[in-house]
Design an enzyme around this catalytic site. Structure first.
Site, PDB file in Angstrom:
ATOM      1  N   TYR A 117      -1.862   9.791   3.009  1.00  0.00           N
ATOM      2  CA  TYR A 117      -1.965   8.099   2.195  1.00  0.00           C
ATOM      3  C   TYR A 117      -2.201   8.129   1.577  1.00  0.00           C
ATOM      4  O   TYR A 117      -3.513   8.789   0.855  1.00  0.00           O
ATOM      5  CB  TYR A 117      -2.523   8.292   3.013  1.00  0.00           C
ATOM      6  N   ASP A 153      -5.526  13.096  10.458  1.00  0.00           N
ATOM      7  CA  ASP A 153      -5.302  11.360   9.797  1.00  0.00           C
ATOM      8  C   ASP A 153      -3.303  11.530  11.248  1.00  0.00           C
ATOM      9  O   ASP A 153      -2.856  11.472  10.787  1.00  0.00           O
ATOM     10  CB  ASP A 153      -4.945  10.963   9.238  1.00  0.00           C
ATOM     11  N   LYS A 209      -3.738  -0.385  12.511  1.00  0.00           N
ATOM     12  CA  LYS A 209      -3.002  -0.413  12.305  1.00  0.00           C
ATOM     13  C   LYS A 209      -2.098  -0.870  14.128  1.00  0.00           C
ATOM     14  O   LYS A 209      -2.576  -1.019  14.535  1.00  0.00           O
ATOM     15  CB  LYS A 209      -1.974   1.469  12.036  1.00  0.00           C
ATOM     16  N   ARG A 247     -26.184  -1.766  12.045  1.00  0.00           N
ATOM     17  CA  ARG A 247     -25.541  -0.948  11.254  1.00  0.00           C
ATOM     18  C   ARG A 247     -25.662   0.200  12.145  1.00  0.00           C
ATOM     19  O   ARG A 247     -24.532   1.617  11.834  1.00  0.00           O
ATOM     20  CB  ARG A 247     -25.926  -0.585   9.851  1.00  0.00           C
TER      21      ARG A 247
HETATM   22  C1  LIG Z   1      -3.163   2.670   6.745  1.00  0.00           C
HETATM   23  C2  LIG Z   1      -3.918   3.989   6.846  1.00  0.00           C
HETATM   24  C3  LIG Z   1      -5.197   4.555   6.454  1.00  0.00           C
HETATM   25  C4  LIG Z   1      -6.028   3.695   5.871  1.00  0.00           C
HETATM   26  O1  LIG Z   1      -6.249   2.589   6.278  1.00  0.00           O
HETATM   27  P1  LIG Z   1      -6.958   1.372   6.126  1.00  0.00           P
HETATM   28  O2  LIG Z   1      -7.635   1.294   7.592  1.00  0.00           O
HETATM   29  O3  LIG Z   1      -6.690   0.573   5.658  1.00  0.00           O
HETATM   30  O4  LIG Z   1      -8.815   1.910   5.346  1.00  0.00           O
HETATM   31  C5  LIG Z   1      -5.758   5.660   6.278  1.00  0.00           C
HETATM   32  N1  LIG Z   1      -4.822   7.059   6.840  1.00  0.00           N
HETATM   33  C6  LIG Z   1      -3.593   6.189   7.575  1.00  0.00           C
HETATM   34  C7  LIG Z   1      -1.806   7.498   7.509  1.00  0.00           C
HETATM   35  C8  LIG Z   1      -2.801   5.042   7.075  1.00  0.00           C
HETATM   36  O5  LIG Z   1      -2.132   4.751   7.714  1.00  0.00           O
END
Ligand SMILES: *Cc1c(COP(=O)(O)O)cnc(C)c1O
Length: 366
Positions: A87, A157, A182, A34
């Site tokens: 998101y 983000d 992603k 962790r």
């Molecule tokens: C998918 C996504 C998230 C969340 O990510 P996870 O890996 O699904 O927890 C946050 N911000 C954006 C822009 C995303 O596309």
């Protein structure tokens, strides 16, 4: 030539002094899973290099990264400024749990010049949260403007751009965050989040993250390290295909609007050219025939897959109104620009003309 997978969650010490050193070293990679893990650390180093950052910290998911950063930096009574175009899970986290914990959030239109600065309450605003390009309408936030804010910590983000498409830290932003699930991992086989910035700030977030426990899996970090080796060629191909497909669909009579920062018709195209090295791998289309037309297209595609998520090798198409935005009322959805004919398309590695043939075969002119 390939990185090693350290599946171990526990390391053995040679005695008391060695165990003490491992237990008290910041982000020690050979103590307990962790705290850190050598494979996860290799992934963090690769992302830091891509982001032009001193350091990166990985998490079990993008939401693991977002929730940990917010709770590491904010306490009851503190204030956050966030854009409205977020998101859906990030928005739900800020509107639900944050509110319950007494963290106050002001939402602004991220595309409006000066909106973030105007909402900052000096001495009280701890964090400013932006997302660019935003989900699902690909709206942009001016990174220079965000980087020039003084007082709160700024967080972007940057998932939809990938580290190849834009570099928020070079614009003065403190923290650049990705759902590495992603484009970064890029093969639909890892769930990961990562945040990058100055080492001191990340070390303090790490101190909280060992309590929060949204720890990245070394198996997923290994998959992401493999994904990173082709990140540039994948995203360059996908972004070029996305532009070609966006330009072509824009002229189709069944399509009432195409949202893609690379289009001259995008309201913020000049800003996109200033701050993005490519315009991203996702585009959104609005069908003139509304829900019926969206349903017909989703039911008839053969090469394109009906699935959520983005940044993988295969082209995925989703209908936000009935999936990620299903819980909204019609009025709320309309306010967010998520109409019944809206479809989000994550462009993959297929031949773009094959994709266009598949998409246009399913379009009906109302
Ligand atoms: C998918 C996504 C998230 C969340 O990510 P996870 O890996 O699904 O927890 C946050 N911000 C954006 C822009 C995303 O596309």
């Amino acid at each position: 030539m390939a990185p090693a997978l350290w599946a171990s969650s526990v390391w053995e010490s040679s005695g008391l002094v060695d165990a003490n050193r491992r237990a008290t070293t910041l982000r020690s990679t050979e103590f307990y899973g962790r705290y850190a893990n050598p494979t996860v650390s290799s992934f963090e180093e690769a992302v830091a290099a891509l982001e032009g950052a001193e350091s990166s910290l990985a998490f079990a998911s993008g939401m693991g990264a977002i929730s940990t950063v917010v709770l590491a930096l904010c306490s009851a009574g503190d204030h956050i400024v966030a854009q409205r175009q977020l998101y859906s899970a990030t928005l739900a986290f800020l509107q639900g749990p944050c509110k319950r914990f007494g963290i106050d959030v002001t939402f602004v239109d991220g595309t409006e010049p000066g909106a973030f600065a105007a909402a900052v309450q000096p001495g009280r605003t701890m964090l400013v949260i932006a997302e660019t390009p935003s989900n699902p309408l690909l709206e942009l936030v001016d990174l220079d403007e965000l980087g020039a804010l003084r007082g709160p910590i700024t967080l972007v983000d940057s998932t939809f751009a990938t580290p190849i498409g834009q570099q928020p830290i070079a614009h003065g932003v403190h923290l650049s965050l990705h759902s590495a699930t992603k484009g970064i991992a890029g093969h639909n086989d890892a769930t990961l989040g990562v945040v990058s910035g100055e080492r001191e700030l990340l070390d303090s977030i790490w101190s909280y993250s060992v309590l929060h426990g949204a720890t990245a899996s070394p198996f997923d970090a290994l998959n992401a390290l493999r994904g990173i080796r082709t990140l540039s060629v994948r995203t360059t191909h996908q972004a070029a295909s996305a532009l070609h497909i966006a330009e072509t669909l824009q002229r189709h009579p069944a399509v009432s609007a195409v949202h893609y920062p690379g289009l001259h018709t995008h309201k913020q195209h000049d800003l996109a050219k200033r701050q993005m090295d490519h315009f991203g791998t996702v585009l959104t289309i609005d069908l003139a025939g509304g829900r019926a037309a969206a349903e017909h297209l989703l039911d008839n595609v053969k090469l394109v897959h009906v699935a959520t998520s983005l940044g993988g090798p295969e082209t995925l198409m989703s209908h936000p109104r009935t999936t990620t935005h299903a819980s909204l009322t019609d009025a709320e959805a309309a306010e967010q620009g998520v109409g019944p004919g809206l479809l989000r398309i994550s462009i993959g590695l297929e031949d773009p003309d094959d994709l266009l043939t598949d998409l246009t075969n399913g379009l009906i002119v109302p």
